[in-house]
Each structure stands twice: as structure tokens, then as C-alpha cells.
Design a protein around this motif. Structure first.
Motif, PDB file in Angstrom:
ATOM      1  N   LEU A  38       0.832  -1.200   0.000  1.00 13.63           N
ATOM      2  CA  LEU A  38       0.000   0.000   0.000  1.00 13.63           C
ATOM      3  C   LEU A  38       0.870   1.255   0.000  1.00 13.63           C
ATOM      4  O   LEU A  38       0.562   2.235  -0.686  1.00 13.63           O
ATOM      5  N   GLN A  39       1.973   1.230   0.729  1.00 22.80           N
ATOM      6  CA  GLN A  39       2.888   2.377   0.726  1.00 22.80           C
ATOM      7  C   GLN A  39       3.402   2.638  -0.690  1.00 22.80           C
ATOM      8  O   GLN A  39       3.446   3.783  -1.128  1.00 22.80           O
ATOM      9  N   TRP A  40       3.795   1.587  -1.400  1.00 22.75           N
ATOM     10  CA  TRP A  40       4.277   1.749  -2.775  1.00 22.75           C
ATOM     11  C   TRP A  40       3.178   2.298  -3.667  1.00 22.75           C
ATOM     12  O   TRP A  40       3.428   3.133  -4.539  1.00 22.75           O
ATOM     13  N   ALA A  41       1.943   1.852  -3.441  1.00 23.72           N
ATOM     14  CA  ALA A  41       0.817   2.363  -4.227  1.00 23.72           C
ATOM     15  C   ALA A  41       0.582   3.845  -3.924  1.00 23.72           C
ATOM     16  O   ALA A  41       0.316   4.636  -4.827  1.00 23.72           O
ATOM     17  N   LEU A  42       0.687   4.230  -2.656  1.00 23.60           N
ATOM     18  CA  LEU A  42       0.529   5.643  -2.284  1.00 23.60           C
ATOM     19  C   LEU A  42       1.627   6.488  -2.927  1.00 23.60           C
ATOM     20  O   LEU A  42       1.355   7.522  -3.534  1.00 23.60           O
ATOM     21  N   ILE A  43       2.858   6.040  -2.790  1.00 28.22           N
ATOM     22  CA  ILE A  43       3.997   6.780  -3.347  1.00 28.22           C
ATOM     23  C   ILE A  43       3.881   6.901  -4.863  1.00 28.22           C
ATOM     24  O   ILE A  43       4.230   7.926  -5.446  1.00 28.22           O
ATOM     25  N   GLY A  44       3.360   5.855  -5.500  1.00 31.25           N
ATOM     26  CA  GLY A  44       3.223   5.859  -6.954  1.00 31.25           C
ATOM     27  C   GLY A  44       2.043   6.655  -7.475  1.00 31.25           C
ATOM     28  O   GLY A  44       1.892   6.831  -8.681  1.00 31.25           O
ATOM     29  N   SER A  45       1.210   7.164  -6.595  1.00 33.81           N
ATOM     30  CA  SER A  45       0.045   7.949  -7.015  1.00 33.81           C
ATOM     31  C   SER A  45       0.480   9.339  -7.449  1.00 33.81           C
ATOM     32  O   SER A  45       1.254  10.000  -6.761  1.00 33.81           O
ATOM     33  N   HIS A  46      -0.045   9.762  -8.600  1.00 34.96           N
ATOM     34  CA  HIS A  46       0.291  11.089  -9.115  1.00 34.96           C
ATOM     35  C   HIS A  46      -0.941  11.969  -9.269  1.00 34.96           C
ATOM     36  O   HIS A  46      -0.802  13.150  -9.566  1.00 34.96           O
ATOM     37  N   THR A  47      -2.116  11.384  -9.089  1.00 38.43           N
ATOM     38  CA  THR A  47      -3.344  12.170  -9.241  1.00 38.43           C
ATOM     39  C   THR A  47      -4.295  11.866  -8.088  1.00 38.43           C
ATOM     40  O   THR A  47      -4.198  10.823  -7.438  1.00 38.43           O
ATOM     41  N   GLY A  48      -5.225  12.775  -7.893  1.00 37.45           N
ATOM     42  CA  GLY A  48      -6.252  12.560  -6.883  1.00 37.45           C
ATOM     43  C   GLY A  48      -7.114  11.341  -7.196  1.00 37.45           C
ATOM     44  O   GLY A  48      -7.562  10.642  -6.292  1.00 37.45           O
TER      45      GLY A  48
END
Length: 94
Positions: A38-48
């Protein structure tokens, strides 16, 4: 979007509030491997919208637990993305 959402993310005051601490380990808490994913998914997020998708797929507790383990700069980056999404949503509703 509510006034409380804006206050939480620091939009009205200019200061960004820290999210509440996650609850103590309870039955059914995410595993360390799940938190890391989940941390990697959060870090990889670039948009709302990407963050919104995570909110749909994970529980509030899981997201807070992963978020609280991120570095401060990573947390700031996510706050900026989310505030931008909240602000653009409020402009659409006017």
C-alpha cells in the motif's frame, strides 16, 4: 467536499494538519507486507483519482497505517495531490 475536509488538509488555515494516529494493532490489521504494498501504491500515485481508487480498495485504517509510515516529504506530496483534488472538486460544484 466538506469544510472539515478542507480544514484537515490545511486548505483554509494554510497549515497542514497531521492525520490522526492509526489505532493500535487489532485483529484483522494489515500485515507488514500488505502495508508495504500500500505504501508503494501511495507513493506511486500522481493524481487525486489514483488516491481515490486506493480509498475504495483499502480501509481507512490500512491507509492511515501505511501513510504514517511514509517519510515526511512523501506525506507532503500526497497531501498536495489530495488538496488539489479537493479544491478542483469545489470549483466544479460552484
Amino acid at each position: 467536499m466538506t469544510r472539515r475536509d478542507l480544514q484537515f488538509w490545511g486548505v483554509e488555515t494554510g497549515a497542514v494538519a497531521s492525520p490522526p494516529e492509526p489505532p493500535a494493532q487489532v485483529l484483522g490489521s494489515p500485515t507488514p507486507a500488505a502495508l508495504e504494498s500500500l505504501q508503494w501504491a501511495l507513493i506511486g500515485s500522481h493524481t487525486g483519482n489514483q488516491l481515490s481508487a486506493l480509498i475504495i480498495d483499502f480501509t481507512h485504517e490500512e491507509i492511515l497505517a501505511a501513510y504514517n509510515q511514509l517519510e515526511f516529504q512523501q506525506q507532503q506530496h500526497l497531501r498536495k495531490i489530495w488538496v488539489t483534488k479537493l479544491e478542483s472538486g469545489s470549483q466544479l460544484q460552484r
